[in-house]
Motif scaffolding. Structure first.
Motif, PDB file in Angstrom:
ATOM      1  N   GLN A   1      11.148  71.243  -9.170  1.00  0.00           N
ATOM      2  CA  GLN A   1      11.531  71.795 -10.471  1.00  0.00           C
ATOM      3  C   GLN A   1      11.694  73.289 -10.194  1.00  0.00           C
ATOM      4  O   GLN A   1      12.529  74.085 -10.550  1.00  0.00           O
ATOM      5  N   HIS A   2      10.462  73.867  -9.679  1.00  0.00           N
ATOM      6  CA  HIS A   2      10.501  75.405  -9.471  1.00  0.00           C
ATOM      7  C   HIS A   2      11.660  75.876  -8.501  1.00  0.00           C
ATOM      8  O   HIS A   2      12.412  76.942  -8.945  1.00  0.00           O
TER       9      HIS A   2
ATOM     10  N   SER B   1       6.822  68.942  -9.388  1.00  0.00           N
ATOM     11  CA  SER B   1       6.892  70.367  -9.834  1.00  0.00           C
ATOM     12  C   SER B   1       7.255  71.578  -9.036  1.00  0.00           C
ATOM     13  O   SER B   1       7.989  72.261  -9.256  1.00  0.00           O
TER      14      SER B   1
ATOM     15  N   TYR C   1       9.176  71.278 -18.155  1.00  0.00           N
ATOM     16  CA  TYR C   1      10.095  72.173 -17.397  1.00  0.00           C
ATOM     17  C   TYR C   1      11.106  72.988 -17.969  1.00  0.00           C
ATOM     18  O   TYR C   1      11.544  74.189 -17.256  1.00  0.00           O
TER      19      TYR C   1
END
Length: 262
Positions: free
Chosen positions: A115-116, A112, A77
């Motif tokens: 996190q974006h 994911s 990340y």
């Protein structure tokens, strides 16, 4: 008329058989009044290779992200944050959830996706969201991660009107692809009539989903004009007015100053 292809995989077109080069694809697009393209990444190595292939251009911007179907055990990340933190990258993604093709890694997909959004909020860059068979989890995560702080777009929209309503309430934009022109897409056409034109984008998702009358061929940015002209009829607008509005929307969402179309 000035159009933007708000979502295409410019690195994924067939340069061996169909196109001479990225230059020729962009020239074909410009010949149909498509003056700007957002080239969307689906993996971090793919993003690097795409940047190298396309280079620095005034008519192409980039997104940086990892598609939910390309997680393969995860990625770094911090590397995502570092790669995204350059001016040429105007968006995070494409990210999101896909339970249609993959159900064995749902926790990883969700992490994911989160996190974006977090990196998007930190860098003040909107997220480009893919969702398939994951409507409620997608909406929940967008809310929980306070996506309204960075904004975003649900690309290649195929959900129902209620999903559109909830996304619009979050300040989201909704992007329509060639699917809206397909014969069996009556429900999607109803949603397109419902979505306010000041929150609408147009895209190809090239090389996939070529609109009528190009179905069965490889899609390309030039064909976003077919999507826009079709939507203009649905919205009761002139093609010029729909082009102007969706181009202004793109500029506003992604903070992009577009080059003059000449």
């Amino acid at each position: 008329m000035y159009l933007v292809d708000s979502h295409c995989h410019l690195d994924g077109l067939d340069y061996e058989n169909l196109h001479k080069s990225v230059d020729s694809v962009l020239a074909d697009a410009k010949a149909r009044d498509v003056g700007f393209v957002l080239a969307v990444a689906t993996t971090l190595p793919g993003y690097r290779a795409m940047r190298e292939q396309i280079g620095q251009r005034d008519n192409v911007a980039f997104s940086c992200g990892v598609h939910p179907l390309n997680l393969d055990g995860g990625y770094d990340y911090d590397e995502l944050r570092q790669l995204a933190n350059v001016p040429e990258v105007v968006a995070m993604g494409e990210t999101g959830l896909d339970y249609f093709y993959q159900k064995d890694n749902i926790p990883l997909q969700q992490e994911s996706f989160r996190q974006h959004i977090r990196i998007g909020r930190e860098l003040r860059k909107p997220v480009i969201v893919h969702t398939r068979d994951a409507r409620q989890d997608t909406l929940d995560i967008l809310r929980e991660e306070q996506v309204s702080e960075c904004g975003g777009v649900l690309h290649c929209f195929t959900e129902d009107q209620e999903t559109a309503r909830q996304l619009l309430d979050m300040g989201f934009y909704i992007s329509f692809s060639g699917i809206v022109t397909f014969r069996n897409a009556d429900a999607l056409r109803e949603v397109a009539r419902y979505v306010p034109v000041d929150r609408m984008l147009v895209e190809t998702d090239s090389p996939y989903l070529a609109p009528v009358p190009h179905r069965g061929k490889e899609n390309q940015p030039a064909y976003v004009r077919d999507v826009a002209e079709y939507l203009a009829v649905l919205k009761g607008m002139t093609p010029d007015d729909l082009a102007q509005q969706t181009t202004d929307n793109f500029s506003r969402l992604f903070g992009v100053t577009l080059p003059k179309h000449g």
